[in-house]
Design an enzyme around this catalytic site. Structure first.
Site, mmCIF file in Angstrom:
data_model
loop_
_atom_site.group_PDB
_atom_site.id
_atom_site.type_symbol
_atom_site.label_atom_id
_atom_site.label_comp_id
_atom_site.label_asym_id
_atom_site.label_seq_id
_atom_site.Cartn_x
_atom_site.Cartn_y
_atom_site.Cartn_z
ATOM 1 N N ASP A 162 7.777 1.736 -17.875
ATOM 2 C CA ASP A 162 7.439 2.756 -16.880
ATOM 3 C C ASP A 162 5.958 3.111 -17.040
ATOM 4 O O ASP A 162 5.524 3.564 -18.112
ATOM 5 C CB ASP A 162 8.331 3.987 -17.108
ATOM 6 C CG ASP A 162 8.193 5.012 -15.998
ATOM 7 O OD1 ASP A 162 9.167 5.230 -15.266
ATOM 8 O OD2 ASP A 162 7.097 5.596 -15.875
ATOM 9 N N ASN A 207 -1.811 7.824 -8.016
ATOM 10 C CA ASN A 207 -1.692 7.971 -6.556
ATOM 11 C C ASN A 207 -2.478 9.182 -6.065
ATOM 12 O O ASN A 207 -3.205 9.097 -5.077
ATOM 13 C CB ASN A 207 -0.224 8.170 -6.167
ATOM 14 C CG ASN A 207 0.523 6.859 -6.024
ATOM 15 O OD1 ASN A 207 -0.076 5.822 -5.762
ATOM 16 N ND2 ASN A 207 1.827 6.907 -6.202
ATOM 17 N N HIS A 223 -2.656 5.918 -2.466
ATOM 18 C CA HIS A 223 -1.537 4.981 -2.624
ATOM 19 C C HIS A 223 -1.969 3.521 -2.679
ATOM 20 O O HIS A 223 -1.332 2.706 -3.349
ATOM 21 C CB HIS A 223 -0.527 5.178 -1.496
ATOM 22 C CG HIS A 223 0.597 6.065 -1.891
ATOM 23 N ND1 HIS A 223 0.439 7.427 -2.058
ATOM 24 C CD2 HIS A 223 1.890 5.800 -2.186
ATOM 25 C CE1 HIS A 223 1.591 7.948 -2.432
ATOM 26 N NE2 HIS A 223 2.484 6.995 -2.509
ATOM 27 N N ASP A 252 -0.821 1.002 -5.379
ATOM 28 C CA ASP A 252 -0.175 -0.293 -5.121
ATOM 29 C C ASP A 252 -0.889 -1.417 -5.869
ATOM 30 O O ASP A 252 -0.257 -2.340 -6.386
ATOM 31 C CB ASP A 252 -0.183 -0.608 -3.616
ATOM 32 C CG ASP A 252 0.899 0.169 -2.877
ATOM 33 O OD1 ASP A 252 1.667 0.890 -3.544
ATOM 34 O OD2 ASP A 252 0.971 0.048 -1.647
ATOM 35 N N GLU A 272 7.427 2.855 -10.084
ATOM 36 C CA GLU A 272 6.515 2.350 -11.124
ATOM 37 C C GLU A 272 7.296 1.881 -12.346
ATOM 38 O O GLU A 272 6.783 1.814 -13.444
ATOM 39 C CB GLU A 272 5.474 3.422 -11.465
ATOM 40 C CG GLU A 272 5.884 4.511 -12.437
ATOM 41 C CD GLU A 272 6.982 5.464 -11.949
ATOM 42 O OE1 GLU A 272 7.666 5.161 -10.956
ATOM 43 O OE2 GLU A 272 7.169 6.500 -12.597
#
Ligand SMILES: Nc1nc2c(ncn2[C@@H]2O[C@H](COP(=O)(O)OP(=O)(O)OP(=O)(O)O)[C@@H](O)[C@H]2O)c(=O)[nH]1
Length: 336
Positions: free
Chosen positions: A199, A207, A212, A216, A242
């Site tokens: 994680d 973010n 975003h 990404d 994530e």
């Protein structure tokens, strides 16, 4: 029409191909089918990751090409040399044939399958193939290629192209069933499989601070670093958001811990474009013979929670952590 096979036979194959429920079943069936054709000695499928054609990778150094053979096998070890295959794959042709022998027969064919929703693939066919069989193979590959595209769009995550949560559930069930048939081993000394939840730390902040699109990009590069770091016979998934899953095969406990620790460090040391430093917390547990998928997930999740609660950027192995510590982490993870 191929003179060696009736129209009914060819339609029966096409019918069977379209009925396969997923990419795994489809590829198993397709390889079996190829082995029935005259002159085919060996047919193998590969997934090809990375490479200069992927624009998204121009800014990072993780994209050297890597090949994974199908089917990825829990009990198989060893790395293979795929230099010839990659040369053929990169030739720009869809079907690369070796020079014909004195009888006009071809001994090696590589079919290149480039896909939007999944990794690129290559099929390697060896044998002694005449013109009719080659034509038939070409037609069957076109059908196979279209079906691979359909399965990928269901089974793969569109951003990272890793197998998605749906594929994970199926695969985990298969793995648990496989281990239920195996004798009990001591994971400290015997090679077996390990389940890890990975994680990315404070991903929401990435973010929030960069937007975003950069979030990404971190996910994409993270997945490419996974593909580069883990071996071809390990299983990688995007679990959601994530969170990623690795099933590490053929490893004892010390090695498993060392492999995940090296990956943790690789991420911590990697300079992500714009975002800079990113860290990952990893919860690991052993896949033992009596375990159910839900228990496995719960154990890895507890280990991950422990890693988060104790400062993040670390690997926690469930089996090395006492129940008390897992149930009472030193602090609650801070939430934003
Ligand atoms: N850019 C991007 N963000 C995503 C995607 N999927 C999930 N997220 C975001 O990932 C963030 C996850 O945040 P949290 O679950 O709070 O976890 P975190 O910030 O990583 O914190 P810790 O896990 O506790 O270290 C959320 O803001 C989601 O919106 C995605 O595909 N792209």
């Amino acid at each position: 029409m191929n003179p060696k096979f009736s129209r009914q036979q060819i339609f029966a194959w096409a019918d069977q191909l379209t009925q396969q429920p997923d990419y795994q079943a489809l590829t198993h069936y397709f390889l079996d089918l190829l082995h029935q054709l005259p002159g085919i000695g060996q047919a193998t499928a590969f997934e090809v990751y990375g490479g200069r054609n992927r624009k998204t990778c121009e800014t990072c150094s993780v994209c050297e090409q890597m090949v994974r053979r199908f089917p990825i096998d829990l009990a198989e070890d060893g790395l293979e040399n795929h230099e010839d295959l990659l040369t053929e794959f990169n030739s720009g042709q869809d079907l690369v044939e070796s020079d014909p022998d004195s009888n006009g027969r071809i001994s090696r064919v590589v079919a290149v399958i480039r896909k939007v929703a999944g990794p690129n693939r290559a099929l390697l066919i060896k044998g002694s193939l005449d013109k009719d069989t080659l034509e038939l193979i070409g037609d069957l590959i076109k059908l196979y290629q279209n079906l691979v595209g359909l399965h990928d769009s269901k089974e793969r995550d569109t951003l990272t192209k890793l197998p998605n949560r749906q594929s994970f559930d199926k695969r985990l069930m298969q793995i648990c069933e496989y281990y239920q048939r195996q004798p009990v081993v001591d994971p400290k000394i015997s090679k077996s499989s390990w389940f890890a939840l990975l994680d990315i730390d404070h991903f929401k902040q990435i973010n929030d601070n960069f937007g975003h699109l950069y979030g990404d990009e971190v996910l994409l590069i993270f997945s490419q670093l996974m593909e580069k770091h883990f071996r071809y016979n390990d299983f990688l998934f995007r679990f959601g958001g994530e969170e990623f899953v690795v099933i590490l095969n053929l490893s004892d406990q010390d090695n498993a811990e060392a492999v995940f620790e090296r990956f943790r460090k690789l991420i911590a040391d990697y300079a992500f474009p714009t975002v800079g430093r990113v860290t990952v917390s990893i919860g690991v547990t052993h896949i033992d013979t009596a375990i159910m998928p839900s228990i496995l997930l719960d154990r890895a999740d507890k280990a991950l929670y422990h890693a988060k609660a104790n400062g993040r950027n670390q690997v926690v192995v469930y089996e090395k952590t006492t129940q008390l510590m897992l149930e009472n982490p030193s602090s609650e993870p801070d939430l934003f």
